[in-house]
Design a protein around this motif. Structure first.
Motif, short mmCIF file in Angstrom:
data_model
loop_
_atom_site.label_atom_id
_atom_site.label_comp_id
_atom_site.label_asym_id
_atom_site.label_seq_id
_atom_site.Cartn_x
_atom_site.Cartn_y
_atom_site.Cartn_z
N GLN A 145 0.81 -1.22 0.00
CA GLN A 145 0.00 0.00 0.00
C GLN A 145 0.84 1.27 0.00
O GLN A 145 0.30 2.37 -0.16
CB GLN A 145 -0.95 -0.03 1.21
CG GLN A 145 -2.01 -1.13 1.07
CD GLN A 145 -2.89 -1.23 2.29
OE1 GLN A 145 -2.41 -1.25 3.43
NE2 GLN A 145 -4.20 -1.31 2.09
N GLU B 139 -7.91 -0.13 6.84
CA GLU B 139 -8.29 1.29 6.73
C GLU B 139 -7.88 1.87 5.39
O GLU B 139 -8.54 2.78 4.87
CB GLU B 139 -7.65 2.09 7.86
CG GLU B 139 -8.25 1.83 9.24
CD GLU B 139 -7.44 2.49 10.34
OE1 GLU B 139 -6.53 3.30 10.02
OE2 GLU B 139 -7.71 2.19 11.54
N ARG B 140 -6.81 1.34 4.82
CA ARG B 140 -6.28 1.87 3.56
C ARG B 140 -6.81 1.12 2.34
O ARG B 140 -6.32 1.28 1.24
CB ARG B 140 -4.76 1.82 3.60
CG ARG B 140 -4.16 2.72 4.68
CD ARG B 140 -2.76 2.32 5.10
NE ARG B 140 -1.76 2.54 4.09
CZ ARG B 140 -0.49 2.17 4.19
NH1 ARG B 140 -0.08 1.54 5.29
NH2 ARG B 140 0.37 2.40 3.21
#
Length: 495
Positions: free
Chosen positions: A27, A230-231
Motif C-alpha cells: 500500500q 483502513e487503507r
C-alpha cells in the motif's frame, strides 16, 4: 476529467509478520502503470501475528515465544515505529542459563561464569578451546562442528549439546551448520570473553536492550491489520488456503475454506500481480492444483518442522525472578525456556501482585508431551517450576496452554537439498513469491522475515530482489569459513 488509478489485487497467504508486512508495504507502492496495489490477506486462524501473536487469558497477555524488536534493517525499523508510535517501549535485557543447579548470566559475565564453573573446569575449557583453534574441523557441515570450532569441545559439551538437542529433538551432529551461522553469528569464545571483560558487545543475539510493543508483539500485528484495512485492503480471518490453482507457470486462482465451522469454500481469482505466500512450504506444495512434478512433492515432504507449546502459569505473588527469560539446560526437566512476562512489559498483567510465567516446551505434534491434557501440562509445569527452585507449585492459581505447530523449520541433514528442489520449482512461477520463516523454510528472525516480504512487495513495483537470500548473503557465510590458508587441522572428537 479525473480518472481513478488502476487497481491491482494481490493475494497474500498468511496473516503473520511476513504476510502483513507484505500487505502494508504494497500500500506504500505504485505499480508500473501508476496504479495501486490492493492486498487481500487470507489467514487460517482467528488471530493475526502467527507465532508472533499475543494470546490473552483472563486479562493476562502472553507471547508464543519471546520476540525482541531489534534490527539493523532500516526499512523494518521504520515500519515498527510507523505502526506502533508511542506504544513502542524500550526494555532492558536480562537473561540467564540454568545449568547443573546454577544460574549463568547470558551474555557471559566473566566472574559469574568462573565462580559457577570453578577454576579447574575453566582451565579445561580454555585448553579445549586452544586445541580446536590449532586443529579445527576443516569442514563445518554440522552444528556440532561449527560450535566446536568457535568454542572448543568442552564448552560445547556444557552449554550447547544438551540444550540444542532439547530444542530440536535430534542430536546436534544431525543439524546443519546453517542454523548456527544464522542464530549465533559473529560470536566466538574469544569474543564472548572480551565482551565480558570490556563490556563491549556488537553481537545481535546478545543485545543489552530492545524495543517491544507495550501489549506484546501481537499488538504490532493487530494494528498493522487495522491499518491495511483502513487503507483499502482486506484481511479475511478463518480463511485457510486449500488449493492454489495454476497453469502455464502462472497462478490463476486460490481456493479458500472457512475454518470457523461454517465450511464455506470459495475460489478467489488471481491476476497478473499474483500471490505473496507465507504458509509452510510442505503444505503449500500439496495445495497446488494440478500437483507439481513428483520430485517436487517428494522434496517438500522431506522438509520437517519442530513444534512448540507454552504453559503460562499465573502465580499469586509478584515475579519470582527478574529475567525476561531463562534458558533451561538441565536435562532433569522437560521445560526448555521460561519467560517472565512482566519483565517484557508491565502492561501484560492486569494485577501487579501476581506473576505470569511462561513455561516453554519443544515437542512434536502427536508425541506424548503434545498430547498431554491441559490439566496434566499445568501440573507438569508447576512441578518443574518448583523443581528448579523458582516458585512453589502451590502458588499457581491459573494456567493457559497454547500448542503451536510448525514453530521452527528444521535444519536437518537433508533439508538443504530438498529445499533447493522446491525453491527452483516455485521460482518458475511468474506471479508467485514466497516469504517469511515458513514460506522460505528458514529460521529467520522477525526482522528478516519482514524484509523478505518488503522485497517481494517491491518486486511487484518493478524492483528486483532475491527474497530467498535475505540473511544468507555470500559475504556473511565467508566470514565463518575455515580455509587451508589460515588454519590447518583434521577432524577430532570433542574434548
Amino acid at each position: 476529467m479525473d480518472t481513478q488509478p488502476s487497481q491491482h489485487p494481490v493475494v497474500v497467504i498468511g496473516g503473520g509478520p511476513a504476510g502483513l508486512t507484505a500487505a502494508y508495504e504494497l500500500q506504500n507502492l505504485t505499480s508500473a502503470d501508476g496504479g495501486a496495489f490492493v492486498p487481500k490477506v487470507f489467514e487460517a486462524s482467528d488471530m493475526v501475528g502467527g507465532i508472533a501473536r499475543t494470546e490473552t487469558s483472563n486479562g493476562y497477555r502472553f507471547d508464543i515465544g519471546g520476540h525482541r524488536f531489534f534490527t539493523k534493517v532500516p526499512e523494518v525499523e521504520a515500519m515498527w515505529h510507523e505502526v506502533m508510535g508511542d506504544d513502542f517501549i524500550t526494555v532492558p535485557r536480562l537473561s540467564r542459563i540454568y545449568y547443573r543447579g546454577k544460574f549463568y548470566s547470558y551474555p557471559l559475565r566473566l566472574f559469574n561464569a568462573l565462580e559457577n564453573i570453578g577454576p579447574y573446569e575453566a582451565v579445561r575449557i580454555m585448553l579445549s578451546y586452544a586445541k580446536w583453534q590449532v586443529r579445527p574441523y576443516k569442514a563445518e557441515d554440522t552444528f556440532e562442528e561449527w560450535v566446536i570450532n568457535r568454542f572448543g569441545g568442552r564448552l560445547y559439551m556444557h552449554f550447547f549439546r544438551s540444550y540444542t538437542e532439547k530444542v530440536w529433538g535430534i542430536p546436534p551432529d544431525q543439524i546443519r551448520a546453517d542454523w548456527a551461522a544464522q542464530r549465533i553469528k559473529n560470536l566466538s569464545l574469544a569474543k564472548a570473553v572480551w565482551n565480558a571483560i570490556s563490556g563491549a558487545n556488537d553481537t545481535a543475539s546478545l543485545i543489552e536492550e530492545f524495543q517491544y510493543p507495550r501489549l506484546g508483539p501481537g499488538q504490532m500485528w493487530e494494528r498493522t491489520r487495522d491499518l491495511v484495512c483502513e487503507r483499502g485492503g482486506t484481511v479475511a480471518m478463518n480463511h485457510a488456503v486449500t488449493r492454489v490453482i495454476w497453469s502455464d507457470n502462472h497462478v490463476t486462482g486460490i481456493e479458500t475454506s472457512t475454518t470457523d465451522g461454517a465450511g464455506l469454500t470459495e475460489i478467489q481469482p488471481v491476476g497478473q500481480a499474483g500471490v505473496i505466500n507465507s504458509m509452510a512450504l510442505r503444505e503449500l506444495i500439496h495445495a497446488f492444483d494440478p500437483p507439481p512434478p513428483a520430485e517436487v512433492v517428494a522434496a517438500a515432504d522431506r522438509l520437517k518442522y519442530r513444534d512448540f507449546l507454552i504453559v503460562t502459569l499465573v502465580l499469586n505473588r509478584a515475579d519470582p525472578f527478574p529475567d525476561n527469560w531463562i534458558y533451561i539446560h538441565a536435562q532433569e526437566v522437560k521445560v526448555g525456556r521460561i519467560q517472565n512476562f512482566r519483565a517484557w512489559s508491565s502492561d501484560m498483567l492486569p494485577d501487579e501482585d501476581t506473576a505470569s510465567i511462561g513455561m516453554e516446551y519443544f515437542c512434536q505434534e502427536g508425541d506424548a508431551l503434545w498430547d498431554m491434557s491441559d490439566d496434566a501440562l499445568r501440573d507438569l509445569a508447576s512441578r518443574e517450576l518448583e523443581q528448579l527452585g523458582l516458585a512453589s507449585g502451590d502458588e499457581v492459581i491459573d494456567a493457559a496452554i497454547i500448542r503451536q505447530p510448525k514453530a521452527y523449520p528444521v535444519y536437518d541433514t537433508e533439508y538443504r537439498e530438498a529445499l533447493a528442489v522446491v525453491q527452483d520449482w516455485l521460482q518458475s512461477l511468474e506471479n508467485f513469491q514466497s516469504v517469511g520463516r515458513n514460506g522460505l523454510h528458514r529460521y529467520n528472525n522477525q526482522d528478516h522475515s519482514m524484509l523478505s516480504a518488503i522485497y517481494a512487495a517491491r518486486n511487484l513495483a518493478g524492483e528486483s530482489h532475491d527474497v530467498w537470500n535475505v540473511n544468507v548473503e555470500r559475504s556473511y557465510h565467508e566470514e565463518f569459513e575455515v580455509t587451508k590458508s589460515d588454519k590447518k587441522g583434521t577432524p577430532q572428537k570433542a574434548a
